[in-house]
Design a protein around this motif. Structure first.
Motif, PDB file in Angstrom:
ATOM      1  N   TYR A   1       0.836  -1.205   0.000  1.00  0.00           N
ATOM      2  CA  TYR A   1       0.000   0.000   0.000  1.00  0.00           C
ATOM      3  C   TYR A   1       0.872   1.257   0.000  1.00  0.00           C
ATOM      4  N   ALA A   2       1.917   1.246   0.808  1.00  0.00           N
ATOM      5  CA  ALA A   2       2.788   2.424   0.947  1.00  0.00           C
ATOM      6  C   ALA A   2       3.424   2.816  -0.375  1.00  0.00           C
ATOM      7  N   LYS A   3       3.750   1.834  -1.185  1.00  0.00           N
ATOM      8  CA  LYS A   3       4.420   2.118  -2.454  1.00  0.00           C
ATOM      9  C   LYS A   3       3.534   2.930  -3.396  1.00  0.00           C
ATOM     10  N   THR A   4       2.223   2.728  -3.310  1.00  0.00           N
ATOM     11  CA  THR A   4       1.317   3.468  -4.184  1.00  0.00           C
ATOM     12  C   THR A   4       0.780   4.730  -3.524  1.00  0.00           C
ATOM     13  N   ALA A   5       0.667   4.734  -2.190  1.00  0.00           N
ATOM     14  CA  ALA A   5       0.039   5.862  -1.491  1.00  0.00           C
ATOM     15  C   ALA A   5       1.025   6.964  -1.122  1.00  0.00           C
ATOM     16  N   ILE A   6       2.313   6.634  -0.998  1.00  0.00           N
ATOM     17  CA  ILE A   6       3.319   7.609  -0.575  1.00  0.00           C
ATOM     18  C   ILE A   6       4.238   7.904  -1.760  1.00  0.00           C
ATOM     19  N   PRO A   7       4.281   9.140  -2.227  1.00  0.00           N
ATOM     20  CA  PRO A   7       5.144   9.462  -3.363  1.00  0.00           C
ATOM     21  C   PRO A   7       6.603   9.044  -3.160  1.00  0.00           C
ATOM     22  N   MET A   8       7.116   9.127  -1.941  1.00  0.00           N
ATOM     23  CA  MET A   8       8.503   8.730  -1.703  1.00  0.00           C
ATOM     24  C   MET A   8       8.658   7.222  -1.514  1.00  0.00           C
ATOM     25  N   GLU A   9       7.514   6.513  -1.513  1.00  0.00           N
ATOM     26  CA  GLU A   9       7.482   5.035  -1.508  1.00  0.00           C
ATOM     27  C   GLU A   9       8.199   4.406  -0.317  1.00  0.00           C
ATOM     28  N   ARG A  10       8.132   5.070   0.828  1.00  0.00           N
ATOM     29  CA  ARG A  10       8.713   4.499   2.042  1.00  0.00           C
ATOM     30  C   ARG A  10       8.116   5.179   3.260  1.00  0.00           C
ATOM     31  N   TYR A  11       8.346   4.592   4.442  1.00  0.00           N
ATOM     32  CA  TYR A  11       7.927   5.199   5.692  1.00  0.00           C
ATOM     33  C   TYR A  11       8.964   6.220   6.149  1.00  0.00           C
TER      34      TYR A  11
END
Length: 257
Positions: free
Chosen positions: A212-222
């Motif tokens: 989910y994070a890879k698609t929802a966060i532009p920087m693709e990380r926490y």
């Protein structure tokens, strides 16, 4: 050249300062020279945190046990801090909780508890610190820790009470900024994205959440340790003297989409 982020001689009170982001931000302020008052419910943990900060950064520290939902405890904690330091220049309202469940299954108690801690508790501490310390001093930096979920909804982790409470923190911040600016007090909020803490690690490490994070966060990380600290230091410092009432996302771009 002067260090715009120098906090030497300042006194900072941090709530929820027993684990996680609260401890990280307290260390960041101590690294800039601020004395630290660590507030949380677990006495043993805050004493360990206060000792570690004192030993590492050489600043004066004080651990005070406090449940921010208890008005009397809050008032007594602020009185104790003022008896020790004589002032409180910086407040980071970090203490909070999070109920995760589908909205249709959330109980009255869950919703009430969330608002009582995240929103009302934040107000109680801000009220006490402003009234007893900052308004008389005509100076203060209040930083309320909201969440990117205080700005948007989400589909991955149903948590409507948390969204409601943290959204309330964002607008409470604006209201207090409007009222207390004339006293030389700035009031701002930080809206963190996904950061590793003892409360979030299990969820963030799950395979479905990583995808989910890879698609929802532009920087693709926490977010990683230290990436929230600079925002806190800026808003606590002389460098932010004309910044008030803002909600600053530190979320890798999550709220930009």
């Amino acid at each position: 050249m002067n260090n715009l982020f120098d906090l030497t001689g300042r006194v900072a009170l941090v709530t929820g300062c027993s684990t996680g982001l609260g401890v990280q931000m307290a260390k960041a302020l101590a690294n800039q020279g601020a004395s630290i008052i660590a507030l949380a419910r677990r006495q043993e943990l805050i004493e360990q945190v206060a000792k570690e900060i004192h030993d590492t950064y050489g600043v004066d520290t004080l651990a005070i046990r406090c449940d921010i939902t208890d008005t009397d405890m809050v008032d007594k904690a602020i009185d104790e801090a003022l008896a020790h330091f004589g002032k409180i220049d910086i407040l980071i309202n970090n203490a909070g909780t999070g109920a995760v469940a589908p909205a249709e299954d959330i109980t009255d108690d869950q919703f009430s508890n969330e608002l009582n801690i995240d929103l009302f508790g934040t107000f109680k501490v801000a009220r006490a610190v402003a009234k007893k310390a900052m308004i008389p001093a005509k100076y203060g930096r209040i930083i309320n820790i909201s969440s990117m979920y205080g700005l948007v909804g989400n589909k991955i982790a149903p948590s409507s009470p948390y969204h409601a409470a943290k959204g309330g923190v964002v607008n409470l911040t604006r209201a207090l900024a409007g009222e207390w600016g004339k006293h030389g007090i700035t009031v701002n909020s930080i809206c963190p994205g996904y950061f590793y803490t003892p409360l979030t690690k299990e969820t963030l490490d799950s395979d479905y959440f990583k995808e989910y994070a890879k698609t929802a966060i532009p920087m693709e990380r926490y977010g990683v340790e230290g990436e929230l600290d600079t925002a806190a230091v800026f808003l606590a410092s002389p460098a932010s003297s004309y910044v008030t009432g803002i909600a600053l996302p530190v979320d890798g771009g999550y709220t930009s989409m």
